[in-house]
Design an enzyme around this catalytic site. Sequence first.
Site, short mmCIF file in Angstrom:
data_model
loop_
_atom_site.label_atom_id
_atom_site.label_comp_id
_atom_site.label_asym_id
_atom_site.label_seq_id
_atom_site.Cartn_x
_atom_site.Cartn_y
_atom_site.Cartn_z
CD GLU A 42 -2.67 1.23 2.72
OE1 GLU A 42 -3.35 2.32 2.79
OE2 GLU A 42 -2.26 0.42 3.46
CD GLU A 100 -6.98 2.31 6.71
OE1 GLU A 100 -6.27 1.43 7.35
OE2 GLU A 100 -6.73 2.71 5.59
#
Length: 267
Positions: free
Chosen positions: A143, A240
């Site tokens: 990520e 998130e």
Amino acid sequence: MPRFAANLSMLFTEVPLLERFERAARAGFTTVELQFPYEAPAEELRKRLQANRLKMVLHNLPAGDWAAGERGIACHPDRVDEFRAGVARAIHYAQALEVPQLNCLAGKAPAGVSEAVLRQTFVENLRFAAAALKEVGLKLLIEPINTYDIPGFWLHSTAQALAVLDEVGADNAYLQYDIYHAQRYEGELAATMAKHLGRIAHIQVADNPGRNEPGTGEINFAFLFAHLQRIGYKGWVGCEYKPATTTEAGLGWLETARRQFKGPQAH
């Protein structure tokens, strides 16, 4: 409609971790993700998932001392043994919780280490992790994180991440595309997701500025959610974000998304 997963590290934090599973289920989620499940025994987490008919779809590999400001150790050449031990621990949790994919955070570049050594360390660690995960049928994700929020984070752009994946050469290694981080660092969200759809295994959402819930900032999520459906994205979308007030009070965006797609959603 996109399949939304509640990130229980950032949502429902009004209650302790083990109580968040019930809150997520009551809010209509059937899938969840966690940044780090390691604060609770895997068996206890499994019980909470089963009791609330939830599926966990993602968690991270151990990432060093989070409370002390560490944000991953995968690019740290002096912590390879620690990283590899963390891979084994993450696999144990993933198997116990039936999680299909694990995310690896590169971490902040340690001072005094050359770019070449950082990259070599990260690539070799990813090859090790990908091989270990493949043995048990799991995907490995990486990520990019914007360097405004985390100065010094080594992996910070989509292009850099894809180049690393090319070098790793593992067929179970993919990109985790976080819309918030991508918007802050590079923009061009829709075209990037369409161009690299086959290499993206997981997407996460938060609005900008503030990293709050969708609909509180500049990102056109109604367009992006429809775009994901148009291009055929099949993975989950992890929620998130930091609720602006309470989690439940900020879930109006999810009801709006449900209405947008005209039907009940299988999260």
